[in-house]
Write a protein that holds these residues in place. Sequence first.
Motif, PDB file in Angstrom:
ATOM      1  N   HIS A 224      11.313  -0.281   7.963  1.00  0.00           N
ATOM      2  CA  HIS A 224      10.312   0.508   8.682  1.00  0.00           C
ATOM      3  C   HIS A 224       9.414   1.291   7.738  1.00  0.00           C
ATOM      4  O   HIS A 224       8.205   1.378   7.933  1.00  0.00           O
ATOM      5  CB  HIS A 224      11.041   1.463   9.623  1.00  0.00           C
ATOM      6  N   HIS A 225      10.008   1.869   6.684  1.00  0.00           N
ATOM      7  CA  HIS A 225       9.223   2.743   5.812  1.00  0.00           C
ATOM      8  C   HIS A 225       8.837   2.084   4.506  1.00  0.00           C
ATOM      9  O   HIS A 225       7.941   2.538   3.824  1.00  0.00           O
ATOM     10  CB  HIS A 225      10.012   4.018   5.472  1.00  0.00           C
TER      11      HIS A 225
ATOM     12  N   PRO B 104       4.471   4.555  11.068  1.00  0.00           N
ATOM     13  CA  PRO B 104       5.200   5.615  11.768  1.00  0.00           C
ATOM     14  C   PRO B 104       4.293   6.845  11.886  1.00  0.00           C
ATOM     15  O   PRO B 104       3.342   6.986  11.119  1.00  0.00           O
ATOM     16  CB  PRO B 104       6.389   5.916  10.844  1.00  0.00           C
ATOM     17  N   PRO B 105       4.617   7.742  12.817  1.00  0.00           N
ATOM     18  CA  PRO B 105       3.785   8.955  12.912  1.00  0.00           C
ATOM     19  C   PRO B 105       3.969   9.811  11.665  1.00  0.00           C
ATOM     20  O   PRO B 105       4.881   9.595  10.862  1.00  0.00           O
ATOM     21  CB  PRO B 105       4.349   9.653  14.162  1.00  0.00           C
ATOM     22  N   ASN B 106       3.126  10.808  11.500  1.00  0.00           N
ATOM     23  CA  ASN B 106       3.174  11.704  10.332  1.00  0.00           C
ATOM     24  C   ASN B 106       3.016  10.951   9.026  1.00  0.00           C
ATOM     25  O   ASN B 106       3.619  11.319   8.020  1.00  0.00           O
ATOM     26  CB  ASN B 106       4.520  12.463  10.271  1.00  0.00           C
ATOM     27  N   SER B 107       2.257   9.900   9.032  1.00  0.00           N
ATOM     28  CA  SER B 107       2.065   9.181   7.783  1.00  0.00           C
ATOM     29  C   SER B 107       0.583   9.019   7.519  1.00  0.00           C
ATOM     30  O   SER B 107      -0.226   8.955   8.445  1.00  0.00           O
ATOM     31  CB  SER B 107       2.749   7.821   7.819  1.00  0.00           C
ATOM     32  N   ALA B 108       0.246   9.008   6.251  1.00  0.00           N
ATOM     33  CA  ALA B 108      -1.148   8.883   5.851  1.00  0.00           C
ATOM     34  C   ALA B 108      -1.243   7.854   4.745  1.00  0.00           C
ATOM     35  O   ALA B 108      -0.416   7.826   3.835  1.00  0.00           O
ATOM     36  CB  ALA B 108      -1.676  10.226   5.359  1.00  0.00           C
ATOM     37  N   CYS B 109      -2.276   7.028   4.821  1.00  0.00           N
ATOM     38  CA  CYS B 109      -2.526   6.042   3.757  1.00  0.00           C
ATOM     39  C   CYS B 109      -2.917   6.777   2.496  1.00  0.00           C
ATOM     40  O   CYS B 109      -3.617   7.779   2.541  1.00  0.00           O
ATOM     41  CB  CYS B 109      -3.717   5.181   4.137  1.00  0.00           C
ATOM     42  N   LEU B 110      -2.513   6.205   1.384  1.00  0.00           N
ATOM     43  CA  LEU B 110      -2.954   6.734   0.105  1.00  0.00           C
ATOM     44  C   LEU B 110      -3.677   5.640  -0.656  1.00  0.00           C
ATOM     45  O   LEU B 110      -3.243   4.497  -0.657  1.00  0.00           O
ATOM     46  CB  LEU B 110      -1.748   7.168  -0.740  1.00  0.00           C
ATOM     47  N   MET B 111      -4.778   6.018  -1.284  1.00  0.00           N
ATOM     48  CA  MET B 111      -5.396   5.070  -2.206  1.00  0.00           C
ATOM     49  C   MET B 111      -4.511   5.006  -3.449  1.00  0.00           C
ATOM     50  O   MET B 111      -3.756   5.943  -3.735  1.00  0.00           O
ATOM     51  CB  MET B 111      -6.790   5.552  -2.597  1.00  0.00           C
TER      52      MET B 111
ATOM     53  N   MET C  61       0.859  -1.193   0.000  1.00  0.00           N
ATOM     54  CA  MET C  61       0.000   0.000   0.000  1.00  0.00           C
ATOM     55  C   MET C  61       0.898   1.247   0.000  1.00  0.00           C
ATOM     56  O   MET C  61       1.987   1.223   0.557  1.00  0.00           O
ATOM     57  CB  MET C  61      -0.850  -0.033   1.268  1.00  0.00           C
ATOM     58  N   PHE C  62       0.390   2.285  -0.608  1.00  0.00           N
ATOM     59  CA  PHE C  62       1.142   3.546  -0.641  1.00  0.00           C
ATOM     60  C   PHE C  62       0.849   4.371   0.601  1.00  0.00           C
ATOM     61  O   PHE C  62      -0.261   4.389   1.105  1.00  0.00           O
ATOM     62  CB  PHE C  62       0.742   4.367  -1.877  1.00  0.00           C
ATOM     63  N   PHE C  63       1.857   5.070   1.065  1.00  0.00           N
ATOM     64  CA  PHE C  63       1.702   5.994   2.180  1.00  0.00           C
ATOM     65  C   PHE C  63       2.405   7.293   1.828  1.00  0.00           C
ATOM     66  O   PHE C  63       3.378   7.315   1.076  1.00  0.00           O
ATOM     67  CB  PHE C  63       2.326   5.429   3.466  1.00  0.00           C
ATOM     68  N   HIS C  64       1.895   8.364   2.437  1.00  0.00           N
ATOM     69  CA  HIS C  64       2.545   9.656   2.310  1.00  0.00           C
ATOM     70  C   HIS C  64       3.053  10.007   3.694  1.00  0.00           C
ATOM     71  O   HIS C  64       2.271  10.082   4.641  1.00  0.00           O
ATOM     72  CB  HIS C  64       1.539  10.708   1.821  1.00  0.00           C
ATOM     73  N   MET C  65       4.348  10.170   3.833  1.00  0.00           N
ATOM     74  CA  MET C  65       4.852  10.408   5.176  1.00  0.00           C
ATOM     75  C   MET C  65       5.958  11.445   5.191  1.00  0.00           C
ATOM     76  O   MET C  65       6.527  11.809   4.155  1.00  0.00           O
ATOM     77  CB  MET C  65       5.325   9.101   5.827  1.00  0.00           C
TER      78      MET C  65
END
Lengths: 177, 215
Positions: A41-42, B88-95, A1-5
Amino acid sequence: MFFHMVLERNMQLHPRHFGRDLRDKLVAKLMKDVEGTCSGHHGFIVAITGIESVGKGRIRDGTGFVVFPVKYQCVVFRPFKGEILEAVVTMVNKMGFFAEAGPVQIFVSNHLIPDDMEFQPGDIPNYTTSDGSVKIQKESEVRLKIIGTRVDATEIFCIGTIKDDFLGVISDPGANS
Amino acid sequence: MSEKGGKGGKSSLKSPVGNGDSSGKQKKGKKVQFDSEDSFEMHTQKSNGKADAPAAKGGKGDKTANGSKKSTGKGSTPVERRFDQELPPNSACLMDCEAADILQSIQDQMVILSQDPDIKLPVSFDTGLTYAKRGGSYAKPETVKKIFEPLKKHGVSECEICLIANICPESVDEVFAVVPALKPKMSKLRDPLRIALDELANLKEALANLKNSTT
């Protein structure tokens, strides 16, 4: 899954880069060092989308290099245990098949393929049901579930299963072309 | 594709009810050690009595042929942790459609910057973009988010919504199979999920019709 962090990294810069383009050089170095890498982790850092902040530089004793703490935003791809995703089969052999979902490689062992699918060797090795109605071969799209992950220096490798509800072949090779 | 059951034709992986052979083929769980940073032990899926069914194009196979399909309770992992607890903190799932938008805009900018030989996109970027754009869905992320917005007040997390949106399930049972963490709230979520999935299906149909009419 993609995440924006938002991630942080200490970037070390040689004094020869100092000048009015310091920030640009720092960002370019960050992109070169970070994009395409992966960590446990990322996950895979697919692309940097922005720079949040560049902290004050500190001169390293003895070397003259300066270390800048840089906070940046990025898109990462990270598979999770238990995640369901769709992958494209890249190789089939008697041990199972390999598939790719984005930058991640997934292996599905023959133990985790439904029992009524048998391996068929030949020019186009595949797993086929007894009635021949369903076939898993190279370029097939499958939906699978991640049951384990492992991180190498440069890639993430997963183990998956299709031996579960709503998992299996989605489309045959070339069906969506 | 429909004749292959890829999208709801044939039954999925489970055998029809009454297949006596399946119960006799229970596999014992095997332990597989994975030596890695996040090492784990996993038990291969125990046959739950229905695993010997013809593995039809079950990616989106419906269960209608099997009647009441049982969940994979016996074979499911011991603990289904919520994804957001591991983030981790400051992270958001993306579709996937969101990620595709972002990555596509970066790639478009690269066309302008490509004259500089030092600026190159990594291989993982291309594979990531291809993956995000798979399926050819042209739905806008904002529209899809609005469709699933009502689920949030029933305790569905952003991550779970992204997972559901990425999979594009065709039935409510498929959602609960894909996101087992939602099973405890099954009674509350069934109706809102049904509505959301119907809206998503209508959206995709409308987009497909639009695409066909313009080509």
